[in-house]
Motif scaffolding. Sequence first.
Motif, mmCIF file in Angstrom:
data_model
loop_
_atom_site.group_PDB
_atom_site.id
_atom_site.type_symbol
_atom_site.label_atom_id
_atom_site.label_comp_id
_atom_site.label_asym_id
_atom_site.label_seq_id
_atom_site.Cartn_x
_atom_site.Cartn_y
_atom_site.Cartn_z
ATOM 1 N N CYS A 5 -51.103 -49.201 -50.489
ATOM 2 C CA CYS A 5 -51.612 -50.491 -50.356
ATOM 3 C C CYS A 5 -53.327 -50.606 -50.524
ATOM 4 N N TRP A 6 -53.931 -49.641 -49.512
ATOM 5 C CA TRP A 6 -54.487 -49.459 -48.842
ATOM 6 C C TRP A 6 -55.212 -48.386 -50.548
ATOM 7 N N VAL A 7 -54.378 -47.440 -50.537
ATOM 8 C CA VAL A 7 -55.117 -47.780 -52.139
ATOM 9 C C VAL A 7 -55.650 -48.370 -53.190
ATOM 10 N N GLY A 8 -54.715 -48.697 -53.660
ATOM 11 C CA GLY A 8 -54.819 -50.527 -54.418
ATOM 12 C C GLY A 8 -56.007 -51.077 -54.015
ATOM 13 N N LEU A 9 -56.150 -51.268 -52.948
ATOM 14 C CA LEU A 9 -57.471 -51.762 -52.194
ATOM 15 C C LEU A 9 -58.745 -51.104 -52.767
ATOM 16 N N TRP A 10 -58.698 -49.981 -52.534
ATOM 17 C CA TRP A 10 -60.157 -48.463 -52.400
ATOM 18 C C TRP A 10 -60.158 -49.006 -54.264
ATOM 19 N N VAL A 11 -59.054 -48.749 -55.318
ATOM 20 C CA VAL A 11 -59.590 -48.709 -56.811
ATOM 21 C C VAL A 11 -60.148 -50.601 -57.007
ATOM 22 N N GLY A 12 -59.452 -51.497 -56.098
ATOM 23 C CA GLY A 12 -60.027 -52.808 -56.655
ATOM 24 C C GLY A 12 -61.436 -52.725 -55.712
ATOM 25 N N VAL A 13 -61.764 -51.951 -55.402
ATOM 26 C CA VAL A 13 -63.375 -52.125 -54.549
ATOM 27 C C VAL A 13 -64.121 -51.203 -55.688
ATOM 28 N N ILE A 14 -63.554 -49.813 -56.211
ATOM 29 C CA ILE A 14 -64.938 -48.628 -56.727
ATOM 30 C C ILE A 14 -64.535 -49.954 -58.273
ATOM 31 N N CYS A 15 -63.496 -50.278 -58.586
ATOM 32 C CA CYS A 15 -63.502 -50.722 -59.740
ATOM 33 C C CYS A 15 -64.751 -51.927 -59.908
ATOM 34 N N ALA A 16 -65.372 -52.718 -59.149
ATOM 35 C CA ALA A 16 -65.902 -54.184 -58.994
ATOM 36 C C ALA A 16 -67.343 -53.030 -58.859
ATOM 37 N N ILE A 17 -67.666 -52.402 -58.149
ATOM 38 C CA ILE A 17 -68.636 -51.928 -58.324
ATOM 39 C C ILE A 17 -69.047 -51.233 -59.234
ATOM 40 N N VAL A 18 -68.316 -50.412 -59.847
ATOM 41 C CA VAL A 18 -68.703 -49.800 -61.956
ATOM 42 C C VAL A 18 -68.994 -50.778 -62.084
ATOM 43 N N SER A 19 -67.907 -52.544 -61.644
ATOM 44 C CA SER A 19 -68.099 -53.276 -63.487
ATOM 45 C C SER A 19 -70.064 -53.988 -63.322
ATOM 46 N N LEU A 20 -69.707 -54.381 -61.477
ATOM 47 C CA LEU A 20 -70.995 -54.709 -61.371
ATOM 48 C C LEU A 20 -72.287 -54.134 -61.576
ATOM 49 N N THR A 21 -72.468 -52.878 -61.458
ATOM 50 C CA THR A 21 -73.243 -51.736 -62.052
ATOM 51 C C THR A 21 -73.963 -51.464 -63.757
ATOM 52 N N ILE A 169 -46.884 -56.856 -48.691
ATOM 53 C CA ILE A 169 -47.465 -55.603 -48.009
ATOM 54 C C ILE A 169 -48.854 -55.533 -47.194
ATOM 55 N N SER A 170 -48.185 -55.407 -45.817
ATOM 56 C CA SER A 170 -49.610 -55.972 -44.996
ATOM 57 C C SER A 170 -49.786 -54.089 -45.477
ATOM 58 N N PRO A 171 -51.396 -54.651 -45.439
ATOM 59 C CA PRO A 171 -52.177 -53.163 -45.328
ATOM 60 C C PRO A 171 -52.334 -52.703 -43.753
ATOM 61 N N PHE A 172 -51.929 -53.340 -42.427
ATOM 62 C CA PHE A 172 -52.092 -52.703 -40.993
ATOM 63 C C PHE A 172 -50.241 -52.479 -40.442
ATOM 64 N N ASP A 173 -49.518 -52.275 -41.501
ATOM 65 C CA ASP A 173 -48.101 -51.910 -41.797
ATOM 66 C C ASP A 173 -48.336 -50.218 -41.158
ATOM 67 N N LEU A 174 -49.918 -49.672 -41.125
ATOM 68 C CA LEU A 174 -49.306 -48.227 -40.826
ATOM 69 C C LEU A 174 -49.146 -47.688 -39.333
ATOM 70 N N ASP A 175 -48.161 -46.642 -39.312
ATOM 71 C CA ASP A 175 -47.526 -45.856 -37.856
ATOM 72 C C ASP A 175 -48.150 -45.629 -36.806
ATOM 73 N N GLY A 176 -48.238 -46.102 -35.669
ATOM 74 C CA GLY A 176 -48.796 -45.752 -34.935
ATOM 75 C C GLY A 176 -50.496 -45.428 -35.096
ATOM 76 N N ASP A 177 -50.737 -44.965 -33.912
ATOM 77 C CA ASP A 177 -53.017 -44.722 -34.802
ATOM 78 C C ASP A 177 -53.280 -43.781 -35.627
ATOM 79 N N LYS A 178 -52.414 -44.197 -37.300
ATOM 80 C CA LYS A 178 -53.353 -43.054 -38.196
ATOM 81 C C LYS A 178 -54.053 -44.617 -39.424
ATOM 82 N N ALA A 184 -58.454 -42.695 -45.950
ATOM 83 C CA ALA A 184 -58.224 -41.525 -46.200
ATOM 84 C C ALA A 184 -58.051 -42.436 -47.561
ATOM 85 N N ALA A 185 -56.771 -43.041 -48.634
ATOM 86 C CA ALA A 185 -56.812 -43.403 -49.055
ATOM 87 C C ALA A 185 -57.874 -43.572 -50.411
#
Length: 430
Positions: A5-21, A169-178, A184-185
């Motif tokens: 889920c975090w990988v998808g969120l970061w892909v969305g952010v990167i694509c948005a930055i590339v599009s806006l710039t 899928i909640s992005p905050f469901d990472l195990d323990g203190d991970k 890193a995603a």
Amino acid sequence: MAFRCWVGLWVGVICAIVSLTEGSILLKYFSRFVEEIFAMLVSLIYCVSVIENLIKIFKDNPLEKSCDASEPTCEQEGEPNTALLSLIMTFGCFIIAYSLKQFRYSSFLATKARKMLGDFGVPIAIFAMTGLDVLLNDKAYTKKMNFPDKFEPTKNGDNSSEFTRGWFISPFDLDGDKWWLSVAAIIPAIFLFFLIFIEIQITGRIMERADYNFKKGTGYHLNILVISLSGIIGGLLGCPFVGGATVRSVGHANALIVTDSHSAPGEKPKQRVMEQRVTSLAVMVCLGLSVLLEPILVKVPYTALYGIFFYMGVVCMTSLQFWTRLKLVFMQRSKYPSLPYARDVRRWKTHLFTLIQILAIGALWGVKESPASIAFPFFIMLLVPFRLFVLPFIFSQAELEALDSEEMDDHAHPENEDGMNMNLTAHMPY
């Protein structure tokens, strides 16, 4: 799933930055050299994967027993007829689809009839092999397409797991203190972005060729912005990430070509694409409604689909200029076609250019099969600076213009008597 889920969120952010710039302007550095290497690699992956699947079928279903059948302890799984039938269905489907495609260029029947047979060659081939399988009435086993019984999220883990994830899928469901995995995603997200960027933008380049005579702008930046939104949604819902539908897009544009019938005798008729949104919307609706065809689709054998994958790989491969130049290695010089790279470039320089592409394809294949495969999109991007800064030291500017031109080869893209290009190239078969 939370990491994905975090990988998808970061892909969305990167694509948005590339599009806006307006980062899509970097597309101008992607030449035919890079496109053909990527397309050839994907074509080989399609063809090799089909061969590997057939080999696996033959291993699981040997033609002969490995022990004496008269012995009571002789047991062997699999059915010998399955392997032979799978081979027949795979290449039967390929031959039917490819033959109907080539039939478009023949002199038989009317132009519209030939074009219709060519356009529907793939479904005709699938129906033919499915019909053969139905007529055999399970006398030889073949694996069929399967569908889930319910419309629900897929299970997580192995087949024995009873855990079924929720729709969200909640992005905050990472195990323990991970929690650090959320940061890193961004590393796999960057590599995934490279691959999506290449797919989407090369598809856009193909669609914006002069062959189609589009009147509208390119919209490259808007495409990336839409992909950013789909990446976020895909990450939160656990859906597949969206890429470029090159084959379907080019086939759609090809079907919408309109030829001017009021051209002067001897003059090539003008063509244009009838631009609208109705057919695109209808395609998406039909894809959604296909889930209602489950009683029919479960009868389609996988081996028929293998034949279509092999067909797509072969068609893509043989439509590339790279394939034409590869054949020149084995041709007599006087038989070369009248093309810029065959006419204006020294023979050994043409073969050297082809050899460099072969080595690049081999290197990318090695990366794909190695533990460094996660960085595969990065190595594809390295082809761009290699083309810009290394090849000019080996070839002159005139030679590069001939070898790396965006112009299409007329002999590789035949036209019918109405002047319509019947082989508009889909450089990537997916």
